[in-house]
Design a protein around this motif. Structure first.
Motif, PDB file in Angstrom:
ATOM      1  N   ASP A 104      -2.778 -30.854 -12.695  1.00 47.26           N
ATOM      2  CA  ASP A 104      -3.553 -29.497 -11.822  1.00 47.26           C
ATOM      3  C   ASP A 104      -2.543 -28.295 -12.601  1.00 47.26           C
ATOM      4  O   ASP A 104      -1.563 -28.786 -12.223  1.00 47.26           O
ATOM      5  N   ILE A 105      -2.765 -27.315 -12.670  1.00 50.79           N
ATOM      6  CA  ILE A 105      -1.736 -26.098 -12.499  1.00 50.79           C
ATOM      7  C   ILE A 105      -1.094 -26.066 -11.742  1.00 50.79           C
ATOM      8  O   ILE A 105       0.214 -25.966 -11.954  1.00 50.79           O
ATOM      9  N   THR A 106      -0.942 -26.714 -10.096  1.00 47.75           N
ATOM     10  CA  THR A 106      -0.414 -26.110  -9.403  1.00 47.75           C
ATOM     11  C   THR A 106       0.973 -26.892  -9.730  1.00 47.75           C
ATOM     12  O   THR A 106       2.181 -26.516  -9.224  1.00 47.75           O
ATOM     13  N   GLN A 107       0.451 -28.442  -9.565  1.00 44.85           N
ATOM     14  CA  GLN A 107       1.699 -29.139 -10.522  1.00 44.85           C
ATOM     15  C   GLN A 107       2.400 -29.421 -11.557  1.00 44.85           C
ATOM     16  O   GLN A 107       3.548 -28.775 -11.754  1.00 44.85           O
ATOM     17  N   ILE A 143      -8.862 -19.494 -19.174  1.00 45.41           N
ATOM     18  CA  ILE A 143      -7.538 -18.774 -19.192  1.00 45.41           C
ATOM     19  C   ILE A 143      -6.727 -19.495 -18.534  1.00 45.41           C
ATOM     20  O   ILE A 143      -5.292 -19.030 -18.773  1.00 45.41           O
ATOM     21  N   GLN A 144      -6.900 -20.846 -18.008  1.00 48.76           N
ATOM     22  CA  GLN A 144      -6.406 -21.536 -17.211  1.00 48.76           C
ATOM     23  C   GLN A 144      -4.932 -22.786 -18.232  1.00 48.76           C
ATOM     24  O   GLN A 144      -3.861 -22.723 -17.887  1.00 48.76           O
ATOM     25  N   HIS A 202     -11.437 -27.235 -13.278  1.00 52.53           N
ATOM     26  CA  HIS A 202     -11.308 -25.527 -13.568  1.00 52.53           C
ATOM     27  C   HIS A 202     -12.890 -25.841 -13.995  1.00 52.53           C
ATOM     28  O   HIS A 202     -13.510 -24.534 -13.959  1.00 52.53           O
ATOM     29  N   PHE A 203     -13.580 -26.002 -15.410  1.00 54.86           N
ATOM     30  CA  PHE A 203     -14.317 -25.280 -15.883  1.00 54.86           C
ATOM     31  C   PHE A 203     -15.268 -26.329 -14.984  1.00 54.86           C
ATOM     32  O   PHE A 203     -16.668 -24.869 -14.439  1.00 54.86           O
ATOM     33  N   VAL A 204     -16.154 -27.057 -14.331  1.00 62.45           N
ATOM     34  CA  VAL A 204     -16.647 -26.926 -13.589  1.00 62.45           C
ATOM     35  C   VAL A 204     -16.806 -26.519 -11.938  1.00 62.45           C
ATOM     36  O   VAL A 204     -17.509 -26.112 -11.786  1.00 62.45           O
ATOM     37  N   VAL A 216      -1.279 -14.503 -12.820  1.00 63.51           N
ATOM     38  CA  VAL A 216      -2.032 -14.943 -12.755  1.00 63.51           C
ATOM     39  C   VAL A 216      -3.177 -15.881 -11.966  1.00 63.51           C
ATOM     40  O   VAL A 216      -4.509 -15.293 -12.448  1.00 63.51           O
ATOM     41  N   MET A 217      -2.462 -16.899 -12.396  1.00 63.77           N
ATOM     42  CA  MET A 217      -2.981 -17.966 -11.732  1.00 63.77           C
ATOM     43  C   MET A 217      -4.140 -17.778 -10.143  1.00 63.77           C
ATOM     44  O   MET A 217      -5.011 -17.433 -10.391  1.00 63.77           O
ATOM     45  N   ILE A 218      -3.050 -17.066  -9.927  1.00 66.95           N
ATOM     46  CA  ILE A 218      -3.086 -17.122  -8.433  1.00 66.95           C
ATOM     47  C   ILE A 218      -4.304 -16.217  -8.026  1.00 66.95           C
ATOM     48  O   ILE A 218      -5.327 -16.207  -7.344  1.00 66.95           O
ATOM     49  N   PHE A 219      -4.407 -15.311  -9.289  1.00 65.75           N
ATOM     50  CA  PHE A 219      -5.526 -14.117  -9.045  1.00 65.75           C
ATOM     51  C   PHE A 219      -6.547 -14.045  -9.316  1.00 65.75           C
ATOM     52  O   PHE A 219      -7.792 -14.274  -8.857  1.00 65.75           O
ATOM     53  N   SER A 220      -6.548 -15.515 -10.455  1.00 68.73           N
ATOM     54  CA  SER A 220      -8.182 -16.056 -11.207  1.00 68.73           C
ATOM     55  C   SER A 220      -8.505 -16.800 -10.338  1.00 68.73           C
ATOM     56  O   SER A 220      -9.660 -17.165 -10.882  1.00 68.73           O
ATOM     57  N   SER A 221      -7.560 -17.206  -9.579  1.00 70.68           N
ATOM     58  CA  SER A 221      -8.353 -18.802  -9.567  1.00 70.68           C
ATOM     59  C   SER A 221      -8.259 -18.436  -7.293  1.00 70.68           C
ATOM     60  O   SER A 221      -9.403 -19.026  -7.169  1.00 70.68           O
TER      61      SER A 221
END
Length: 309
Positions: free
Chosen positions: A178-181, A156-157, A103-105, A196-201
Motif C-alpha cells: 500500500d502507498i503508506t508502506q 493517480i496513486q 485503491h481502484f475497488v 498529494v496522497m493524503i489529500f486524494s485518499s
C-alpha cells in the motif's frame, strides 16, 4: 538513480513472525473466508434470480457485494499463502498491481456508498417519483461513474508511486502493498507525494464520510417523525447503511488521513479494512432486510426440492 540499483522485489513482513501465530491466523482467516464468501455470492445470486428484487436498492446492493468480494480477494489469497512461506516476497510489478486494484475497488466502493445514500434520499423524500428518478438507466450510469472515479483515483496513486526510485531497503511492514508502506522506503524526498496522497485518499474519505453521516442524520430525523411499517423498514435500511459507512470509512480515515507514520494498530486496522469489513458489509445489510432473507429461503428451498427429485 541507476536502473542497476533499482529494487525489483519487496519483502512483506506479514502479521507475525512466529510460526504458531501464523498457523492460528491462517485457520481463522480461512474459516472466515469459507463461511462469509459464499454468503456474499448467495446475495448476488438471489438478487439476480428473484423477480421481486428489482428495485434500484437491490441492484446497488448486488454491486456492493461484488465489489466487497473483489476488494477482500486482492490481499487475502496472497496473505494466506505467505503464512507458509519463509520469504514473503512480492515483485515490484506485483506490488504496483496490488496497490492499483486496492485503491481502484476501494474508491469505487466509497463512491457507490454515496450513490446508495442518494438512492435512500430519493426513496424517502420523493417516494412518488422514486421509480422514475432512480430508473435502471440512471443506476447503471451511477455505478459506472463510481467505477470510473475509482479508476481515476487509483491511477493517480500509481502514477505518484511508479516514478519514485527504490534502491533499498525493500521491507514492507505489512501483509500487502500500500502507498503508506511503499512511500517510506523510497530513495527520495516523498513529502510532496505524501501530501498529494493524503489529500486524494484521506481528505476525500473524510469529506465523503461527514457528508454521508449528515445525510443519514437528516433522513433519520425525517423518518422518526412518521409512524408506520414503511418508516420502520426505511429506518432499518438506513441503520444498515450507516453501519457499512462507518466500517468502510473509519479504517480508511485512520490509514490515509494522517502522516504516513507507523503505529501499533496499523496492521489490525488493515486486516479489518481489507478483509473482514468488506465481506461483512453485504451480510450486515441483509440481516435487516426481510425481502432478501425470504428470497434466500425460497432459493434454498427450491434447490433442496430439485435435488430431492
Amino acid at each position: 538513480m541507476e536502473n542497476s540499483t533499482r529494487v525489483t522485489d519487496f519483502v512483506l513482513m506479514g502479521l507475525s513472525q512466529r510460526r504458531e501465530v501464523q498457523l492460528i491466523l491462517f485457520m481463522v482467516f480461512l474459516t472466515f473466508y469459507i463461511i462469509i464468501l459464499p454468503c456474499n455470492i448467495l446475495i448476488i445470486v438471489t438478487i439476480r434470480g428473484d423477480p421481486h428484487l428489482t428495485s434500484p436498492m437491490y441492484f446497488l446492493l448486488a454491486n456492493l457485494a461484488f465489489l466487497d468480494i473483489w476488494y477482500s480477494s486482492i490481499t487475502a489469497p496472497k496473505m494466506q499463502l505467505d503464512f507458509f512461506s519463509e520469504q514473503k516476497m512480492i515483485s515490484f510489478g506485483g506490488c504496483i498491481t496490488q496497490l492499483f486494484f486496492l485503491h481502484f475497488v476501494g474508491a469505487a466502493e466509497m463512491f457507490l456508498l454515496t450513490v446508495m445514500a442518494y438512492d435512500r434520499y430519493t426513496a424517502i423524500c420523493k417516494p412518488l417519483h422514486y421509480t422514475s428518478i432512480m430508473n435502471r438507466h440512471l443506476c447503471t450510469i451511477l455505478v459506472l461513474a463510481s467505477w470510473s472515479g475509482g479508476f481515476v483515483h487509483s491511477i493517480i496513486q500509481v502514477a505518484l508511486i511508479i516514478r519514485l526510485p527504490f534502491c533499498g531497503p525493500n521491507q514492507l511492514d505489512n501483509f500487502f502493498c500500500d502507498i503508506t508502506q511503499v512511500l517510506k522506503i523510497a530513495c527520495a524526498d516523498t513529502f510532496a507525494e505524501e501530501l498529494v496522497m493524503i489529500f486524494s485518499s484521506g481528505l476525500i474519505s473524510v469529506v465523503c464520510f461527514v457528508a454521508l453521516l449528515v445525510s443519514y442524520a437528516f433522513l433519520l430525523s425525517m423518518l422518526k417523525k412518521n409512524a408506520g411499517d414503511s418508516s420502520r423498514k426505511a429506518l432499518s435500511t438506513c441503520y444498515s447503511h450507516i453501519t457499512i459507512v462507518v466500517f468502510m470509512f473509519g479504517p480508511s480515515i485512520y490509514i490515509y488521513a494522517r502522516p504516513f507514520r507507523s503505529f501499533s494498530l496499523d496492521k489490525v486496522v488493515s486486516v479489518f479494512h481489507t478483509i473482514i469489513f468488506p465481506l461483512l458489509n453485504p451480510i450486515i445489510y441483509t440481516m435487516r432486510n426481510k425481502e432478501i432473507k425470504t428470497a434466500m429461503w425460497k432459493l434454498g428451498s427450491r434447490n433442496v426440492l430439485c435435488k430431492g427429485k
